[in-house]
Scaffold this motif. Structure first.
Motif: not given
Ligand SMILES: Nc1nc2c(c(=O)[nH]1)N[C@H]1C(S)=C(S)[C@@H](COP(=O)(O)OP(=O)(O)OC[C@H]3O[C@@H](n4cnc5c(=O)[nH]c(N)nc54)[C@H](O)[C@@H]3O)O[C@H]1N2
Ligand SMILES: Nc1nc2c(c(=O)[nH]1)N[C@H]1C(S)=C(S)[C@@H](COP(=O)(O)OP(=O)(O)OC[C@H]3O[C@@H](n4cnc5c(=O)[nH]c(N)nc54)[C@H](O)[C@@H]3O)O[C@H]1N2
Ligand SMILES: [Mo]
Length: 788
Positions: A665-678
């Protein structure tokens, strides 16, 4: 199995979900760049209402005599005959050249409480700040303040502190070398090394990792090396979005026949094919160039084991070559002449269990074999890396292992080969060079002290994470930010909010309104500054600022646009005035620095090696290359050699502990950038190459995990972090999107997910928040259920 994105035999246009609240999720079948980029640029210019006179400057990024693009730290091809078109560079420039304004009248109409209700996107859309403002608690509004009173207020707060370590001085990497140098000089004369900076959240693992292997915390290649490389390994980077000009370089490499490998849990669309908007043929024939030929998809944080596997296989192949009497695979001459620690390293590789490497990396033996063969076949290999490598618990170890691997075949310090960390902010590397560093070297401090005749503080200061802890403990009372959006970029959002709100004074030197201005101390100032694209005249003379890109090229940048308001001051002038108000000008003539930036450059030249004839050398188009010793095979390490460093797979990690508790059940989350953000600035709600339109609250997940967890694509979930400090961390209402991502790994955008990152979940040694490996659990979204 069918994936929504990223190829595979069963690729299909699937799960097209459309509703107002959900946005549209679809497959993006076009190459990166191309007409899509041109279309988006046009949309952006209209949205920003860029004034007529400023249109042409949008396309003047990185021209000789022009300004350095504030978009990213990828270097420029100075000898390019045409301009380099970069969609996201244009967006960054358009965002600064917008004709929208945040005036005192705007603040008169809006309380801080009301503004806090707006999204980050809405805050950004209000436009450029025009006047210095001071928070007024009686009305909960920002009210105009004169520049002189603002400086006095800062000085009086700083004077009231019990000791200088009660203040922290943040830097986001956009400031030029001049402002950054004056800033660090002021802060050290004031008495502290408290320099939290964006680097602490970004490439710190690189800056801390490389010095122990190759001696310098910077990359060893220049753009020219890309012309000679035959193999490029791209680790944990999404250049189509974050360094679009890099794609132009990769396109040339690919055309020449170089092998390009993307090592990334996501098969990033933008690394598959690229249509160069500069290529008339590609644009007119709708054709494109293939970029990466091989995609290796490790689990999140699996790169360490993968690279160690490739190193182990490289050693085995060398053993085979020795046995057969064929050409050696190791560069034995390089290792003998230049390296230390090889025997211990090799012995450790031999002992390393293969299965452990496969399990830990999430990459099959076949794929490790494939990558190893590509690596050893390469005569000139460049390894590049980004946030996919640097934002984990084991990031420094991974940087070491990558260095080890490159050293095995002498891929450092020769033409067409080397280490290439790809930095984020356009001058983040320069800021560090000129002294934005909470752990400065004793040599640097001595030199600074000697030139300016003072005794700089010797003890290390606070980085970003430590600053937040110290605020929460009540030890840091004044926060000054030279750019950036501290509260949104940092982890553990609610705690960071509390931290900033506990301050006596928060000050932001800034171009546009963001949430950090609204989450403030008892006293608070917003000090609006010129952007890099704007003309900066001091006493009638146009001033340029210098920046250092990711490949250590230093050059000068002159703004071309009329400033957004008459009442803006330059970053250098603001910092110099704060210093003047706080310390007086007996030791340093701060205001002279504000009046003529070449004097600052003279001072940098006096303090730092490598800046000889600074003013002269930046006058030449393209500037100059700041010497990187490791590039010349001079090793500034404790052994005087390039060090092989042994590391083993970590057995006790937060992710492993959480897995033991929660199983699959445990998920490893990555946080990343979208194309339309700085970073924390949201330009629009789309992430074109990943096929997400009109929605940012999405979570990418493997279809088999969806099945296993009992969800369907298009359903909403809430996320919570599994951590052991008793604090509950939630981020709610995310739309499940099927994606070609390894089992057990999920991805979502930053900064929406920052509340999930525990403040004390940091990388070893570098203390960087582990934004790419957060242990989380999903559950059906309560907020959506309640609303329904
Ligand atoms: N347009 C635009 N340009 C930018 C920025 C921006 O926000 N917008 N930000 C600037 C800044 S400050 C920076 S630092 C750079 C950031 O540029 P990147 O380094 O590209 O940063 P991210 O977008 O976070 O993407 C990281 C990539 O790493 C992958 N990844 C995640 N985890 C792992 C992992 O464990 N292993 C591997 N191998 N890969 C992984 C992700 O799938 C993603 O492709 O861009 C700079 N340029
Ligand atoms: N969860 C998660 N968190 C992350 C990351 C991640 O991948 N995941 N990435 C991390 C990384 S790599 C970084 S670098 C940080 C970024 O952290 P920051 O650098 O603090 O954030 P930015 O969003 O780049 O800052 C944008 C603000 O800078 C101001 N600004 C823009 N241009 C200028 C200028 O020319 N001068 C001045 N003075 N101000 C200006 C504007 O007010 C704008 O709102 O975030 C980090 N946080
Ligand atoms: Mo960054």
């Amino acid at each position: 199995m069918t994936y929504l994105h990223g190829g595979g035999p069963a690729k299909r246009k699937a799960n097209v979900e459309k509703s107002k609240s959900q946005g549209t999720i679809e497959t993006y079948d076009h190459p990166a760049g191309g007409w899509g980029a041109v279309k988006y640029v046009a949309i952006n210019m209209i949205k920003e209402k860029v004034a007529g006179g400023k249109y042409r400057t949008l396309f003047k990024q990185n021209q000789p005599e022009g300004f350095d693009c504030p978009g990213c730290a990828w270097p420029d091809r100075q000898h390019a005959s045409t301009f380099e078109f970069c969609e996201n560079g244009v967006k960054a420039v358009a965002a600064e050249a917008t004709s929208k304004r945040v005036t005192p009248a705007f603040f008169e109409k809006n309380t801080v409480a009301a503004l806090l209700e707006q999204s980050d996107y809405e805050l950004e859309q209000h436009g450029r700040l025009t006047d210095p403002m001071r928070y007024d608690a009686k009305t909960d509004k920002y009210v105009p303040v004169s520049w002189a009173d603002a400086y006095k207020l800062i000085a009086s707060h700083l004077h009231q502190l019990d000791n200088p370590h009660q203040a922290a001085f943040y830097t986001s990497g956009r400031a030029g070398n001049e402002a950054a140098f004056v800033y660090q000089l002021f802060v050290r004369m004031f008495g502290t090394n408290n320099f939290p900076d964006c680097s602490n959240m970004c490439h710190e693992a690189t800056s801390r990792g490389l010095p122990s292997t190759v001696g310098v915390g910077k990359g060893t290649v220049t753009l020219d090396d890309f012309e000679h490389a035959d193999t490029l390994l791209i680790f944990g980077q999404n250049p189509a979005t974050n360094h679009p000009r890099m794609l132009g370089e990769l396109r040339e490499c690919s055309k020449r026949g170089a092998v390009i490998v993307s090592i990334n849990p996501l098969r990033e669309r933008g690394l598959e094919r690229f249509a160069d908007p500069q290529s008339v043929v590609e644009m007119l024939t709708l054709s494109s160039t293939k970029i990466a030929s091989t995609f290796i998809q490790p689990k999140l944080g699996g790169d360490f084991a993968l690279i160690k596997g490739v190193a182990k296989r490289t050693l085995e192949l060398d053993d085979e070559a020795l046995a057969l009497g064929t050409e050696r695979v190791l560069d034995t001459a390089f290792i003998a002449e230049h390296c230390a620690g090889f025997d211990a390293f090799a012995a450790d590789l031999r002992m390393q269990d293969w299965q452990e490497l496969v399990d830990e990396s999430g990459v099959s033996r076949d794929d490790i074999e494939k990558l190893s063969r590509i690596y050893v076949n390469g005569k000139r290999v460049i390894a590049t890396w980004g946030m996919g490598i640097t934002q984990h618990k084991n990031s420094v170890q991974t940087v070491h292992m990558l260095s080890n691997l490159m050293m095995m075949r002498g891929n450092i310090g020769r033409e067409g080969a080397g280490l290439c960390p790809v930095r984020g902010h356009s001058n983040v590397q320069g800021n560090r060079t000129v002294g934005i560093e909470e752990k400065p070297s004793q040599e640097f401090l001595s030199s600074l002290g000697k030139v300016f005749n003072f005794e700089p503080p010797r003890e290390h200061g606070y980085d970003v994470v430590e600053t937040i802890h110290e605020m929460l403990e009540g030890h840091v009372k004044v926060f000054i930010g030279l750019g950036g959006n501290f509260v949104m970029a940092t982890p553990d959002t609610p705690r960071t909010f509390d931290a900033l709100r506990s301050c006596n004074l928060t000050v932001h030197i800034t171009t546009k309104l963001n949430r950090s201005h609204l989450v403030h101390g008892a006293d608070a100032l917003i000090l609006p500054t010129l952007g890099r694209t704007e003309i900066d005249k001091q006493n009638g003379v146009a001033q340029g600022v210098t920046v250092e890109d990711s490949m250590s090229m230093v050059h000068i940048s002159y703004g071309m646009n009329t400033p957004a308001s008459k009442n803006l001051m330059s970053e250098t002038a603001i910092v110099a005035n704060i210093a003047h108000a706080t310390l007086g000008s007996e030791k340093v003539d701060w205001l002279a620095y504000a009046a003529d930036y070449s004097l600052v450059r003279d001072a940098i030249e006096q303090v730092l090696d490598g800046f000889e004839n600074y003013n002269e050398r930046i006058a030449k188009p393209g500037g100059f290359h700041l010497r990187v010793a490791s590039r010349e095979r001079e090793w500034l390490t404790d052994t005087g050699k390039a060090n092989f460093i042994v590391h083993n797979i970590q057995q006790d990690t937060p992710i492993r502990r959480a897995k033991q508790q929660h199983g699959a059940q445990l998920m490893t989350l990555m946080t990343t950038r979208s194309h339309d953000q700085y970073n924390t600035t949201i330009y629009a709600m789309d992430d074109r190459y990943r096929g997400v339109f009109g929605q940012r609250r999405v979570v990418f997940i493997n279809p088999e995990d969806l099945l296993m967890l009992g969800y369907k694509a298009g359903e909403w979930v809430d996320m919570s972090t599994v951590w052991d400090d008793g604090i509950e961390r939630h981020a709610n209402r995310f739309l499940l999107v099927e994606y070609d991502i390894p089992r057990g790994c999920i991805g979502a955008y930053y900064p929406e997910t920052n509340p999930l990152v525990p403040l004390n979940s940091v990388g070893d040694v570098c203390n960087t928040p582990t934004s790419k490996s957060i242990p989380v659990l999903l559950r059906p979204s309560m907020s959506v259920a309640l609303a329904a």
